[in-house]
Design an enzyme around this catalytic site. Structure first.
Site, mmCIF file in Angstrom:
data_model
loop_
_atom_site.group_PDB
_atom_site.id
_atom_site.type_symbol
_atom_site.label_atom_id
_atom_site.label_comp_id
_atom_site.label_asym_id
_atom_site.label_seq_id
_atom_site.Cartn_x
_atom_site.Cartn_y
_atom_site.Cartn_z
ATOM 1 N N LYS A 22 -47.769 -22.870 0.714
ATOM 2 C CA LYS A 22 -47.547 -23.575 2.031
ATOM 3 C C LYS A 22 -47.262 -23.357 2.876
ATOM 4 O O LYS A 22 -48.170 -23.237 4.332
ATOM 5 C CB LYS A 22 -46.196 -24.269 1.352
ATOM 6 C CG LYS A 22 -45.640 -25.240 2.433
ATOM 7 C CD LYS A 22 -44.156 -26.249 2.166
ATOM 8 C CE LYS A 22 -43.245 -24.795 2.447
ATOM 9 N NZ LYS A 22 -42.832 -25.269 3.836
ATOM 10 N N ASN A 23 -46.641 -21.995 3.507
ATOM 11 C CA ASN A 23 -46.768 -21.304 4.504
ATOM 12 C C ASN A 23 -47.624 -20.022 4.487
ATOM 13 O O ASN A 23 -47.451 -20.129 6.145
ATOM 14 C CB ASN A 23 -45.967 -20.716 3.792
ATOM 15 C CG ASN A 23 -44.103 -20.785 3.889
ATOM 16 O OD1 ASN A 23 -44.226 -21.964 3.718
ATOM 17 N ND2 ASN A 23 -42.744 -19.818 3.510
ATOM 18 N N CYS A 116 -30.345 -26.163 10.334
ATOM 19 C CA CYS A 116 -31.152 -27.506 9.291
ATOM 20 C C CYS A 116 -30.161 -26.595 8.256
ATOM 21 O O CYS A 116 -29.169 -26.059 8.770
ATOM 22 C CB CYS A 116 -32.946 -26.522 8.841
ATOM 23 S SG CYS A 116 -32.707 -25.141 8.030
ATOM 24 N N ARG A 121 -30.824 -20.675 12.317
ATOM 25 C CA ARG A 121 -32.661 -20.892 12.586
ATOM 26 C C ARG A 121 -32.700 -21.026 14.218
ATOM 27 O O ARG A 121 -33.798 -22.184 14.188
ATOM 28 C CB ARG A 121 -33.299 -21.593 11.937
ATOM 29 C CG ARG A 121 -33.385 -21.237 10.573
ATOM 30 C CD ARG A 121 -33.885 -22.105 9.288
ATOM 31 N NE ARG A 121 -35.831 -21.343 8.380
ATOM 32 C CZ ARG A 121 -36.212 -22.598 8.062
ATOM 33 N NH1 ARG A 121 -35.735 -22.794 7.195
ATOM 34 N NH2 ARG A 121 -37.603 -21.552 7.968
ATOM 35 N N ASP A 304 -36.768 -16.966 -0.544
ATOM 36 C CA ASP A 304 -37.377 -18.452 -0.996
ATOM 37 C C ASP A 304 -37.489 -18.534 -2.218
ATOM 38 O O ASP A 304 -37.681 -19.429 -2.858
ATOM 39 C CB ASP A 304 -38.714 -18.485 -0.555
ATOM 40 C CG ASP A 304 -38.999 -19.048 0.816
ATOM 41 O OD1 ASP A 304 -38.053 -18.994 1.889
ATOM 42 O OD2 ASP A 304 -40.079 -20.029 1.575
ATOM 43 N N ARG A 396 -42.031 -31.834 0.079
ATOM 44 C CA ARG A 396 -42.569 -30.579 1.071
ATOM 45 C C ARG A 396 -43.084 -29.449 0.975
ATOM 46 O O ARG A 396 -43.877 -29.380 0.579
ATOM 47 C CB ARG A 396 -41.214 -30.993 1.945
ATOM 48 C CG ARG A 396 -40.314 -31.376 2.359
ATOM 49 C CD ARG A 396 -39.317 -31.210 3.117
ATOM 50 N NE ARG A 396 -40.012 -30.026 4.182
ATOM 51 C CZ ARG A 396 -39.164 -28.659 4.983
ATOM 52 N NH1 ARG A 396 -38.085 -28.935 4.878
ATOM 53 N NH2 ARG A 396 -39.333 -27.791 4.699
HETATM 54 C C1 UD1 Z 1 -40.497 -18.715 6.537
HETATM 55 C C2 UD1 Z 1 -40.758 -19.592 5.902
HETATM 56 C C3 UD1 Z 1 -39.823 -19.410 4.603
HETATM 57 C C4 UD1 Z 1 -38.547 -17.969 4.640
HETATM 58 C C5 UD1 Z 1 -38.766 -17.413 5.899
HETATM 59 C C6 UD1 Z 1 -38.354 -16.215 5.450
HETATM 60 C C7 UD1 Z 1 -43.066 -20.425 6.816
HETATM 61 C C8 UD1 Z 1 -43.421 -21.473 7.233
HETATM 62 N N1 UD1 Z 1 -41.306 -20.444 6.669
HETATM 63 O O1 UD1 Z 1 -38.952 -19.055 7.805
HETATM 64 O O2 UD1 Z 1 -40.035 -19.960 3.911
HETATM 65 O O3 UD1 Z 1 -37.732 -18.860 4.079
HETATM 66 O O4 UD1 Z 1 -40.011 -17.372 6.896
HETATM 67 O O5 UD1 Z 1 -39.115 -16.092 4.989
HETATM 68 O O6 UD1 Z 1 -43.600 -19.310 6.617
HETATM 69 N N2 UD1 Z 1 -34.858 -15.795 13.979
HETATM 70 C C9 UD1 Z 1 -34.063 -15.912 14.661
HETATM 71 N N3 UD1 Z 1 -34.837 -15.759 15.934
HETATM 72 C C10 UD1 Z 1 -36.116 -16.134 15.657
HETATM 73 C C11 UD1 Z 1 -37.048 -16.655 14.513
HETATM 74 C C12 UD1 Z 1 -35.836 -16.480 13.675
HETATM 75 O O7 UD1 Z 1 -33.113 -15.307 15.192
HETATM 76 O O8 UD1 Z 1 -36.613 -16.408 16.545
HETATM 77 C C13 UD1 Z 1 -33.973 -15.442 12.190
HETATM 78 C C14 UD1 Z 1 -33.702 -16.546 11.340
HETATM 79 O O9 UD1 Z 1 -32.306 -17.466 11.709
HETATM 80 C C15 UD1 Z 1 -33.223 -16.236 10.006
HETATM 81 C C16 UD1 Z 1 -34.362 -14.927 10.257
HETATM 82 O O10 UD1 Z 1 -34.857 -14.746 11.683
HETATM 83 O O11 UD1 Z 1 -32.072 -15.765 9.670
HETATM 84 C C17 UD1 Z 1 -35.701 -15.018 9.153
HETATM 85 O O12 UD1 Z 1 -36.163 -15.760 10.102
HETATM 86 P P1 UD1 Z 1 -38.287 -16.676 9.810
HETATM 87 O O13 UD1 Z 1 -38.502 -15.251 9.178
HETATM 88 O O14 UD1 Z 1 -38.678 -16.912 11.143
HETATM 89 O O15 UD1 Z 1 -38.056 -17.672 8.861
HETATM 90 P P2 UD1 Z 1 -39.591 -18.889 9.491
HETATM 91 O O16 UD1 Z 1 -40.281 -18.361 9.578
HETATM 92 O O17 UD1 Z 1 -38.817 -19.694 10.000
#
Ligand code: UD1
Length: 417
Positions: A22-23, A116, A121, A304, A396
């Site tokens: 999925k990711n 969420c 996030r 995850d 999902r």
């Molecule tokens: C992706 C995965 C999700 C997984 C996560 C961590 C997808 C679609 N989803 O989510 O399944 O759980 O990686 O491996 O690939 N953060 C910030 N600012 C930002 C972006 C992130 O503070 O602009 C923080 C987030 O709140 C979190 C951490 O960074 O605490 C990591 O998040 P991130 O790697 O961005 O997660 P996703 O990409 O949303």
């Protein structure tokens, strides 16, 4: 709302085919926006998040067709660079259209994702990166409005490792003028899969899979055909389920090399694993041993997989600590696991799980995607009947999960609601 009815107790035996990730599929679908040529994706899992993304892209004018794991996308007539609130609120990964839209069309309006179930996030790193590339960004009526006549290459240091942040900026940089360097980039295999597809489309990318990714922008990209990598989280979920219930299962169409940290922990728990080129066999005899887990960005233990290992630890021999370092509110499954009789103490971002010999079936409520998988696993191992409500969360991200588990001998049925 559909529910699962599960009769727990027995071991899992047999063979299961792992789906595409999925990711990896989500950013690749969004990458179709980078070219007017056709992008053909194989091994696409049939999931709600995938149909949501396809719907989002179609609303923008992307032609989307295909079935049975193959999707063809052609973004030659995009008329609307907008990702509206009603779609973004159901799937945060919609933010992945932002980079491609600004890079190719010079403008995008994407609803700002809210908090969420698992944490706040934010997407500040996505926005900061695009600003460094010259985009003007404002928040208007709850939407991110991004504009740039032509993005320019930049040096971007990511304060935190962000998977979709890295993917968004890497996609944007493929069409920027000059060189972009993303430092402290995510090293997740899904970033590498995306980079490989982008390179087939003509992008110049070096270093994907390391923490420094260098992208030399080009004027335009071609189409390509790409098979999505196996889902390492689905793979891990089936492996842990067997470790918890006992039994012997062969997973096919997967790749053990994507799961080193998870496999190490399963071995520590007492499972015996045999790794093939695209198969993993797991045998678990008797109760697993409790294992300590600390989540961190790849290649360390994935967040995850945290909830599923927590479920395994609830029936393991001994006690173990689980520390969640990525998301601030990712212990929602604990309350539900306790309803089955699990003994778990929480202090801040650490949970101490005391294994018990037997859980008892109960009615449970799914709260987020991976938490739902952990509830399903716990229900499979508990004695008697369990009902899991709100399983739309599980739909999902897990393709055909009840049939896959039923194929391994689990007594699970969907109750449509
Ligand atoms: C992706 C995965 C999700 C997984 C996560 C961590 C997808 C679609 N989803 O989510 O399944 O759980 O990686 O491996 O690939 N953060 C910030 N600012 C930002 C972006 C992130 O503070 O602009 C923080 C987030 O709140 C979190 C951490 O960074 O605490 C990591 O998040 P991130 O790697 O961005 O997660 P996703 O990409 O949303």
């Amino acid at each position: 709302m559909d529910k699962f009815r599960i009769q727990g107790g027995g071991p899992l035996e047999g063979q299961v085919r792992i789906s595409g990730a999925k990711n990896a599929a989500l950013p690749l679908l969004c990458a179709s926006l980078l070219t007017e040529k056709s992008l053909v994706l194989e091994n696409v899992p049939s999931l709600r998040d995938i149909s949501t993304t396809a719907h989002l892209l179609a609303q923008m004018g992307v032609e989307v067709s295909g079935n049975a794991g193959l999707i063809e996308l052609k973004a030659s007539r995009v008329h609307d660079c907008v990702a509206p609130y009603d779609l973004v609120k159901t799937m945060r990964a919609s933010i992945l259209v932002l980079g491609p839209l600004v890079a190719r069309f010079g403008e995008a309006r994407v609803s700002l994702p809210g908090g969420c179930a698992i944490g706040s996030r934010p997407v500040d790193l996505h926005l900061k990166g695009l600003q460094l590339m010259g985009a003007k960004i404002s928040i208007e009526h709850g939407d991110i409005h991004a504009r740039a006549e032509k993005l320019k290459g930049a040096r971007i240091f990511m304060d935190l490792v962000s998977v979709t942040g890295t993917e968004n900026l890497m996609m944007a940089a493929t069409l920027a003028q000059g060189v972009t360097v993303i430092e402290n980039a995510a090293r997740e295999p899904e970033v590498v899969d995306l980079a490989e597809a982008l390179m087939k489309m003509g992008a110049h990318i070096e270093g994907a899979g390391t923490d420094v990714i260098t992208i030399q922008g080009v004027d335009s990209l071609e189409g390509c055909r790409h098979a999505i990598m196996p889902d390492r989280i689905e793979t891990g979920t089936f492996l842990v389920a067997v470790a918890a219930t006992g039994g012997k299962v062969l997973l096919t169409h997967t790749k053990a090399g994507l799961l080193d940290a998870v496999i190490d922990k399963l071995k520590e728990a007492g499972a015996v694993l045999s790794l093939g080129s695209d198969t993993i066999e797991i045998v678990q005899d008797g109760r697993p041993k409790a294992v300590n887990i600390r989540t961190a960005p790849y290649p360390a233990f994935p967040t995850d997989m945290q909830a599923q290992f927590m479920a395994m630890n609830t029936v393991a021999q001994g006690s173990a600590l689980i520390t969640e370092t990525i998301f601030e509110n990712r212990f929602m499954h604990v309350q539900e696991l306790r309803r089955l009789g699990a003994r778990i103490d929480i202090e801040g971002n650490t949970a101490m799980v005391h294994g018990c010999a037997q859980l008892q079936g109960a009615t449970l409520m799914a709260t987020d995607l991976r938490a739902s998988a952990s509830l399903l696993m716990a229900a499979l191992v508990a004695s008697g009947e369990s009902i899991i409500e709100r399983i739309y969360h599980i739909d999902r991200g897990y393709e055909d999960i009840e049939h896959k588990f039923a194929g391994l001998g689990a007594k699970i049925e969907r109750i449509p609601g």
